[in-house]
Design an enzyme around this catalytic site. Structure first.
Site, mmCIF file in Angstrom:
data_model
loop_
_atom_site.group_PDB
_atom_site.id
_atom_site.type_symbol
_atom_site.label_atom_id
_atom_site.label_comp_id
_atom_site.label_asym_id
_atom_site.label_seq_id
_atom_site.Cartn_x
_atom_site.Cartn_y
_atom_site.Cartn_z
ATOM 1 N N GLY A 1 44.425 72.418 0.983
ATOM 2 C CA GLY A 1 43.685 71.167 0.839
ATOM 3 C C GLY A 1 43.880 70.503 -0.514
ATOM 4 O O GLY A 1 43.135 69.589 -0.874
ATOM 5 N N HIS B 1 39.863 83.603 6.697
ATOM 6 C CA HIS B 1 40.291 82.389 5.989
ATOM 7 C C HIS B 1 39.692 82.405 4.587
ATOM 8 O O HIS B 1 38.570 82.879 4.386
ATOM 9 C CB HIS B 1 39.823 81.158 6.770
ATOM 10 C CG HIS B 1 40.435 79.895 6.266
ATOM 11 N ND1 HIS B 1 39.987 79.267 5.134
ATOM 12 C CD2 HIS B 1 41.487 79.166 6.719
ATOM 13 C CE1 HIS B 1 40.737 78.183 4.916
ATOM 14 N NE2 HIS B 1 41.654 78.111 5.857
ATOM 15 N N GLY C 1 45.767 72.690 8.165
ATOM 16 C CA GLY C 1 44.403 72.176 8.053
ATOM 17 C C GLY C 1 44.397 70.661 8.192
ATOM 18 O O GLY C 1 44.398 70.111 9.295
ATOM 19 N N GLY C 2 44.429 69.967 7.059
ATOM 20 C CA GLY C 2 44.311 68.503 7.035
ATOM 21 C C GLY C 2 45.231 67.782 8.013
ATOM 22 O O GLY C 2 44.802 66.889 8.751
ATOM 23 N N SER D 1 48.588 72.816 2.554
ATOM 24 C CA SER D 1 49.156 71.476 2.410
ATOM 25 C C SER D 1 50.516 71.326 3.097
ATOM 26 O O SER D 1 51.420 70.650 2.582
ATOM 27 C CB SER D 1 49.249 71.083 0.929
ATOM 28 O OG SER D 1 47.952 71.100 0.355
ATOM 29 N N ASN E 1 43.929 74.228 12.344
ATOM 30 C CA ASN E 1 42.565 74.633 11.991
ATOM 31 C C ASN E 1 41.780 73.355 11.669
ATOM 32 O O ASN E 1 41.941 72.794 10.597
ATOM 33 C CB ASN E 1 42.636 75.567 10.775
ATOM 34 C CG ASN E 1 41.271 75.939 10.251
ATOM 35 O OD1 ASN E 1 40.249 75.684 10.905
ATOM 36 N ND2 ASN E 1 41.232 76.549 9.077
ATOM 37 N N TRP E 2 40.946 72.945 12.613
ATOM 38 C CA TRP E 2 40.220 71.680 12.417
ATOM 39 C C TRP E 2 39.048 71.820 11.457
ATOM 40 O O TRP E 2 38.437 70.836 11.073
ATOM 41 C CB TRP E 2 39.703 71.153 13.766
ATOM 42 C CG TRP E 2 40.775 70.808 14.753
ATOM 43 C CD1 TRP E 2 42.127 70.914 14.586
ATOM 44 C CD2 TRP E 2 40.578 70.314 16.087
ATOM 45 N NE1 TRP E 2 42.784 70.498 15.733
ATOM 46 C CE2 TRP E 2 41.858 70.131 16.664
ATOM 47 C CE3 TRP E 2 39.461 70.007 16.852
ATOM 48 C CZ2 TRP E 2 42.038 69.656 17.966
ATOM 49 C CZ3 TRP E 2 39.626 69.531 18.141
ATOM 50 C CH2 TRP E 2 40.905 69.352 18.690
ATOM 51 N N LYS E 3 38.700 73.051 11.129
ATOM 52 C CA LYS E 3 37.550 73.328 10.242
ATOM 53 C C LYS E 3 36.305 72.606 10.770
ATOM 54 O O LYS E 3 36.153 72.479 11.988
ATOM 55 C CB LYS E 3 37.871 72.943 8.795
ATOM 56 C CG LYS E 3 39.191 73.546 8.332
ATOM 57 C CD LYS E 3 39.405 73.436 6.855
ATOM 58 C CE LYS E 3 40.796 73.927 6.501
ATOM 59 N NZ LYS E 3 41.045 73.940 5.084
ATOM 60 N N GLU F 1 48.326 82.156 3.098
ATOM 61 C CA GLU F 1 47.800 80.879 2.620
ATOM 62 C C GLU F 1 47.408 80.987 1.153
ATOM 63 O O GLU F 1 46.300 81.463 0.844
ATOM 64 C CB GLU F 1 46.562 80.495 3.437
ATOM 65 C CG GLU F 1 46.820 80.353 4.915
ATOM 66 C CD GLU F 1 45.815 79.409 5.546
ATOM 67 O OE1 GLU F 1 46.246 78.386 6.069
ATOM 68 O OE2 GLU F 1 44.611 79.689 5.488
ATOM 69 N N GLU G 1 38.321 80.208 2.900
ATOM 70 C CA GLU G 1 37.013 79.538 2.783
ATOM 71 C C GLU G 1 35.901 80.490 3.211
ATOM 72 O O GLU G 1 34.810 80.482 2.649
ATOM 73 C CB GLU G 1 37.011 78.256 3.629
ATOM 74 C CG GLU G 1 37.857 77.176 2.961
ATOM 75 C CD GLU G 1 38.480 76.175 3.911
ATOM 76 O OE1 GLU G 1 38.060 76.096 5.079
ATOM 77 O OE2 GLU G 1 39.401 75.461 3.468
HETATM 78 C C1 PEP Z 1 43.940 75.836 5.896
HETATM 79 O O1 PEP Z 1 42.818 75.667 5.447
HETATM 80 O O2 PEP Z 1 44.165 76.778 6.693
HETATM 81 C C2 PEP Z 1 44.985 74.913 5.478
HETATM 82 C C3 PEP Z 1 46.215 75.313 5.534
HETATM 83 O O3 PEP Z 1 44.553 73.699 5.014
HETATM 84 P P1 PEP Z 1 45.495 72.481 4.522
HETATM 85 O O4 PEP Z 1 46.639 72.371 5.477
HETATM 86 O O5 PEP Z 1 44.601 71.282 4.572
HETATM 87 O O6 PEP Z 1 45.923 72.826 3.140
#
Ligand code: PEP
Length: 253
Positions: free
Chosen positions: A176, A98, A237-238, A216, A9-11, A170, A100
């Site tokens: 994050g 998600h 994500g990251g 994470s 997920n590049w957001k 999640e 967010e």
């Molecule tokens: C996400 O937002 O779906 C996610 C898992 O982010 P991160 O890996 O950065 O925690």
């Protein structure tokens, strides 16, 4: 056998050129080390880059997903993107619900249910996110929260429709933040999610659904997380913004 899936997920990150560089980096690495036979990689770039990433996906290294979709068919919804539009670009997956989007854009389980319907009507597989916030975890309410999100967002579906879903657990406190759920915490709640699905749709359906962990996840912890019987991969994500990290996670099964 259900698939192992690693979805990136590049957001709202990367310029067009940087996104192009990231896909190329991923493909170069995948030429050197092949993914496991049962592993599926999905890249979820921002809307404007979907076509560019899709063009590369013709080489079948990965599939492509969107990060969001509108809950209506079409019409006067300025700035929005419909499932029909995504289908017309042959997009195969879409993230829904998600945390967010729940937190910043007021997405409720009812809206998520409508988005899922739109996607399924257009033959796009939803990657549906669920998970509790920190206060809910501290109060021991994570099971209730996840059960509510899944039943209110998804239990109107038929068993056949349900089989098209991918679920992503999640925990919001891990997204994050650098704080990851322990492998035991992940397995406990993934098994609970599968049990919840089994109670509604039966064990066969529940056993077919890939349940991903997100929060994470990185190359240093992916192996331990994915080793659990009910953790079928990750929504990343990251670490999905860096080709080597992302491919290393995808190699962690
Ligand atoms: C996400 O937002 O779906 C996610 C898992 O982010 P991160 O890996 O950065 O925690």
């Amino acid at each position: 056998m259900r698939k192992n899936i690693v979805a990136g997920n590049w957001k709202m990150n990367k310029s067009f050129d940087e996104a192009d560089e990231l896909v190329n980096g991923i493909m170069e690495l995948l030429e050197k080390k092949e993914l496991g036979k049962n592993t599926l990689m999905i890249l979820c770039p921002p809307f404007p880059y979907l076509e560019m990433v899709s063009d590369y996906s013709n080489d079948s290294y990965f599939m492509v997903g969107a990060q969001n979709v509108n809950d209506n068919d079409k019409g006067a919804y300025t700035g929005e993107v419909s499932a029909g539009m995504l289908a017309s670009m042959e997009i195969e997956y879409c993230i829904v619900g998600h945390s967010e989007r729940r937190a910043y854009y007021g997405e409720t389980d009812a809206i998520i249910a409508k988005k899922v319907d739109q996607l399924l009507k257009n033959d796009i597989r939803p990657i549906v996110c669920c998970g509790e916030v920190l206060e809910e975890r501290e109060a021991g309410k994570q099971f209730d929260v996840v059960k509510r999100q899944i039943s209110e967002g998804l239990f109107h579906l038929s068993a056949e429709q349900f089989k098209s879903l991918v679920i992503a657990y999640e925990p919001v406190w891990a997204i994050g933040t650098g704080k990851t759920a322990t492998p035991e915490q992940a397995q406990e709640i993934h098994a609970f999610i599968r049990q919840t699905i089994a109670e509604k749709y039966g064990k066969d359906v529940a056993d077919e659904i890939s349940i991903l962990y997100g929060g994470s996840c990185k190359p240093s912890n992916a192996k331990e997380l994915f080793a659990n019987p009910d953790v079928d991969g990750g929504l990343i994500g990251g670490a999905a913004l860096q080709a080597e990290d992302f491919v290393n996670i995808a190699m962690s099964f």
